[in-house]
Design a protein around this motif. Structure first.
Motif, PDB file in Angstrom:
ATOM      1  N   GLU A  48       0.833  -1.202   0.000  1.00  0.00           N
ATOM      2  CA  GLU A  48       0.000   0.000   0.000  1.00  0.00           C
ATOM      3  C   GLU A  48       0.871   1.258   0.000  1.00  0.00           C
ATOM      4  OE1 GLU A  48      -3.044   0.988  -0.208  1.00  0.00           O
ATOM      5  OE2 GLU A  48      -4.176  -0.887  -0.173  1.00  0.00           O
ATOM      6  N   HIS A  49       1.888   1.262   0.831  1.00  0.00           N
ATOM      7  CA  HIS A  49       2.754   2.443   0.883  1.00  0.00           C
ATOM      8  C   HIS A  49       3.519   2.610  -0.427  1.00  0.00           C
ATOM      9  CE1 HIS A  49       4.757   5.733   2.904  1.00  0.00           C
ATOM     10  NE2 HIS A  49       5.891   5.312   2.359  1.00  0.00           N
ATOM     11  N   ALA A  50       3.781   1.507  -1.107  1.00  0.00           N
ATOM     12  CA  ALA A  50       4.508   1.568  -2.373  1.00  0.00           C
ATOM     13  C   ALA A  50       3.725   2.316  -3.452  1.00  0.00           C
ATOM     14  CB  ALA A  50       4.843   0.164  -2.857  1.00  0.00           C
ATOM     15  N   ALA A  63      -2.398  -5.281  -8.204  1.00  0.00           N
ATOM     16  CA  ALA A  63      -3.212  -4.277  -8.891  1.00  0.00           C
ATOM     17  C   ALA A  63      -3.673  -3.257  -7.867  1.00  0.00           C
ATOM     18  CB  ALA A  63      -4.419  -4.934  -9.557  1.00  0.00           C
ATOM     19  N   PHE A  64      -3.654  -1.973  -8.266  1.00  0.00           N
ATOM     20  CA  PHE A  64      -4.063  -0.929  -7.324  1.00  0.00           C
ATOM     21  C   PHE A  64      -4.915   0.120  -8.022  1.00  0.00           C
ATOM     22  CE2 PHE A  64      -0.517   1.091  -9.382  1.00  0.00           C
ATOM     23  CZ  PHE A  64      -0.682   2.469  -9.241  1.00  0.00           C
ATOM     24  N   ASP A  65      -5.738   0.793  -7.228  1.00  0.00           N
ATOM     25  CA  ASP A  65      -6.628   1.849  -7.703  1.00  0.00           C
ATOM     26  C   ASP A  65      -6.231   3.150  -7.017  1.00  0.00           C
ATOM     27  OD1 ASP A  65      -8.626   3.616  -8.351  1.00  0.00           O
ATOM     28  OD2 ASP A  65     -10.265   2.201  -8.013  1.00  0.00           O
ATOM     29  N   GLY A  73      -4.112   3.382   1.775  1.00  0.00           N
ATOM     30  CA  GLY A  73      -4.376   2.269   2.684  1.00  0.00           C
ATOM     31  C   GLY A  73      -5.415   1.311   2.157  1.00  0.00           C
ATOM     32  N   GLU A  74      -6.127   1.709   1.083  1.00  0.00           N
ATOM     33  CA  GLU A  74      -7.167   0.852   0.501  1.00  0.00           C
ATOM     34  C   GLU A  74      -6.957   0.659  -0.999  1.00  0.00           C
ATOM     35  OE1 GLU A  74     -11.018   2.430   1.409  1.00  0.00           O
ATOM     36  OE2 GLU A  74     -10.486   2.903   3.485  1.00  0.00           O
ATOM     37  N   VAL A  96      -3.169 -10.697  -1.308  1.00  0.00           N
ATOM     38  CA  VAL A  96      -4.245  -9.744  -1.039  1.00  0.00           C
ATOM     39  C   VAL A  96      -5.401 -10.068  -1.973  1.00  0.00           C
ATOM     40  CG1 VAL A  96      -4.957  -7.313  -1.061  1.00  0.00           C
ATOM     41  CG2 VAL A  96      -2.631  -7.927  -0.338  1.00  0.00           C
ATOM     42  N   ARG A  97      -6.623 -10.063  -1.413  1.00  0.00           N
ATOM     43  CA  ARG A  97      -7.823 -10.270  -2.229  1.00  0.00           C
ATOM     44  C   ARG A  97      -8.888  -9.285  -1.769  1.00  0.00           C
ATOM     45  NH1 ARG A  97      -9.249 -15.906  -1.608  1.00  0.00           N
ATOM     46  NH2 ARG A  97      -7.698 -16.318  -3.239  1.00  0.00           N
ATOM     47  N   ASN A  98      -9.432  -8.528  -2.738  1.00  0.00           N
ATOM     48  CA  ASN A  98     -10.446  -7.512  -2.418  1.00  0.00           C
ATOM     49  C   ASN A  98      -9.971  -6.542  -1.342  1.00  0.00           C
ATOM     50  OD1 ASN A  98     -12.307  -8.571  -4.278  1.00  0.00           O
ATOM     51  ND2 ASN A  98     -13.013 -10.104  -2.768  1.00  0.00           N
ATOM     52  N   GLY A  99      -8.681  -6.211  -1.398  1.00  0.00           N
ATOM     53  CA  GLY A  99      -8.118  -5.208  -0.498  1.00  0.00           C
ATOM     54  C   GLY A  99      -7.733  -5.721   0.870  1.00  0.00           C
TER      55      GLY A  99
END
Length: 586
Positions: free
Chosen positions: A469-471, A485-487, A493-494, A509-512
């Motif tokens: 997340e921090h990345a 994958a990120f949004d 954090g989410e 990680v699955r669904n955040g």
């Protein structure tokens, strides 16, 4: 040069007519305070406008036509003769030199050689010749860290070069702390110029450390000039955190607002801030964002100029009435600012801002600086020129908001060397492009100059999720051993929605949410990140942290040398961005 009649001349004519019209009056009316103020403003505006001459100046020698820098200097306003109503001074601005004593040939330069101490000296000398006795050279910090020759001498080579260039004062940058405060203090003690940071304080005493001067008194063109230094408040997470743990870096605007009025009262004609804090263009035309731009908005004390650094930007800005300049990085540009100070008004009435690219072609060589660079270059030539590999296509260090092939390659090198499940690499640790063609040890060192050691961490599944997340909190950390994958439109954090291990596809990680929050993962990072650098606080919570003793640049050298030649590498598709980045916040 023909000059338009000044408003002052028109006021003199108007005054004569008024005197004739009232010659028979028994009482002469004095001008109102507003009329007096209007006349003074017109005088200053008229004289400032009439003084801005460029090109050939009265009494000046013709420029050296063979010298590109000298010809460029003729585009600056003319110096003012002694006894004028005003004084004109030139401020030379450099920043983020990072030990770049030798020139480079970046792709954007279209074949021209750029920078290096010898070339930079040629551009500096041209301005000094234009304004004899009326120039200052200020540096925005991050002077030493970054090249083989500078690092192997712990910065001594760069400091000696800066003295030959004629630096008058410099801000202390975050990377000045990379080799500990003891090394920084040693370089300060060896320097002829002051190192400035007014916003650095000891946590234990609340006082400024004795090695960091808050300001310096300088002189140019007969003016008394106070220069206030400042260091980015992000320093605790942009150098090794342990090196600056005893210090705090206070708000820059508050610091300047406290000092500037006092320095004016003590006789400063000009107040200049030299700050290792940066700015970049905003989304709107003419908008500037970043630490120094925000600080300038909040400066209530009169400041005549800010020389900035840290963001490696081309900055020619006016924020809250304050000119701000920054000259990219690595000696690839020179900021040139002229300030015209009116004696009667006691203030600056005009300024110009320029940032010149320091091309080498057609620029006179400074023999003293050339001898210095040659001497230090010879001392490291054997190791610097050692061949490592051949690269088929160039690999860029940018953009930092996306996965890049060079980041994948560096992370892969660290994973191969350590056998870790996952490697996370900070994009700020990738400092230069890997150009196509033969690759030497010095080339690799330019890319990874910090000599960070690799640290093996035991992280839980939840800690690994938070590290990923921090990345993607602002820039994109490069990885090996994981795909995710990120949004970026979601709250920090989410953002990481899915993540797997690269080798076997096992979900992380699955669904955040962490799939196995208590599972233990073998993760390798550099010691800067392991101790909380770049804000990776989660990594400091690892169940176990073990130094591998491996140095990141040496790992990269070995990996490149063992790859099939020539090296061909492309983005590995490990990071998927699910939506566009939102507009940048101020």
């Amino acid at each position: 040069m023909r000059m338009n009649p000044s408003p002052r001349g028109r006021f003199l004519v108007a005054g004569l007519l008024a005197a004739l019209a009232t010659a028979c009056a028994t009482t002469e009316l004095a001008p109102t305070p507003q009329e007096t103020a209007d006349r003074e403003a017109a005088r200053i505006a008229g004289e400032a406008g009439s003084r801005i001459e460029i090109g050939s100046c009265p009494g000046a020698a013709a420029p050296r036509v063979a010298d590109r820098a000298a010809v460029a200097a003729t585009g600056l306003p003319c110096p003012l003769p002694a006894g004028s109503d005003s004084v004109r001074v030139a401020i030379l601005a450099t920043n983020d030199f990072h030990g770049a004593l030798s020139p480079s040939t970046p792709r954007w330069a279209e074949g021209d050689t750029i920078g290096g101490a010898v070339v930079l000296a040629g551009w500096i000398r041209a301005v000094e010749e234009r304004y004899p006795g009326a120039t200052l050279h200020l540096d925005g910090g991050d002077m030493m860290q970054g090249t083989l020759v500078s690092n192997l001498t712990a910065g001594r080579a760069t400091i000696e070069a800066f003295e030959a260039l004629g630096v008058d004062a410099a801000a202390i940058g975050n990377h000045e702390f990379d080799w500990t405060v003891d090394t920084l203090r040693a370089r300060i003690a060896e320097s002829d110029f002051p190192w400035l940071s007014a916003n650095t304080f000891e946590k234990a005493t609340g006082e400024r450390p004795e090695w960091a001067k808050p300001y310096a008194w300088l002189e140019a063109g007969g003016l008394r000039i106070a220069v206030i230094g400042a260091t980015t408040t992000s320093t605790p997470v942009t150098t090794l955190p342990a090196h600056v743990e005893p210090y705090e870096f206070r708000d820059i605007a508050d610091t300047v607002n406290e000092l500037a009025p006092r320095l004016r009262a003590e006789g400063a004609d000009l107040v200049i801030v030299v700050a290792h804090a940066g700015a970049v263009p905003g989304d709107e035309e003419g908008e500037w964002v970043g630490e120094i731009a925000q600080a300038a908005f909040r400066m209530t004390a009169p400041v005549d100029l800010i020389v900035s650094g840290h963001t490696h930007s081309h900055v020619e800005a006016l924020v809250n009435g304050i000119p701000i300049v920054q000259a990219r990085s690595h000696g690839s540009a020179l900021g040139v600012v002229t300030l015209t100070w009116d004696r009667a008004a006691g203030r600056v009435v005009d300024h110009t801002l320029d940032v010149w690219t320091t091309g080498a072609e057609g620029v006179d060589r400074d023999l003293e600086v050339a001898a210095l660079v040659a001497r230090y270059g010879a001392a490291v030539a054997e190791i610097a020129t050692r061949p490592i590999a051949t690269v088929a296509e160039p690999l860029s260090a940018y953009p930092r908001e996306e996965e890049i092939a060079l980041g994948d390659l560096i992370a892969d090198a660290q994973r191969v060397a350590t056998g870790a499940q996952v490697v996370i690499m900070n994009p700020g640790g990738i400092r230069a492009d890997l150009e196509a063609g033969p690759v030497t040890y010095a080339d690799v060192f330019r890319i990874q100059p910090f000599q960070n050691t690799l640290v093996r961490l035991e992280l839980t599944g939840e800690q690994l999720r938070r590290a990923l997340e921090h990345a993607v909190d602002n820039r994109v950390g490069q990885v090996s051993g994981s795909r995710f994958a990120f949004d970026p439109t979601l709250p920090p954090g989410e953002r990481v929605r899915e993540a797997t291990l690269e080798d076997d596809g096992a979900p992380v990680v699955r669904n955040g949410r962490a799939v196995r929050p208590d599972a233990i993962y073998d993760v390798v990072v550099n010691n800067f990140l392991a101790t909380g650098g770049d804000g990776y606080a989660t990594l400091t919570e690892a169940r176990r942290a073990t130094s591998t003793g491996l140095v990141d640049s040496e790992v990269m050298v070995l990996h490149l040398s063992e790859m099939p030649q020539p090296v061909r590498y492309e983005v590995q598709g490990r990071i998927t961005r699910l939506a566009p980045w939102p507009p940048r916040e101020e």
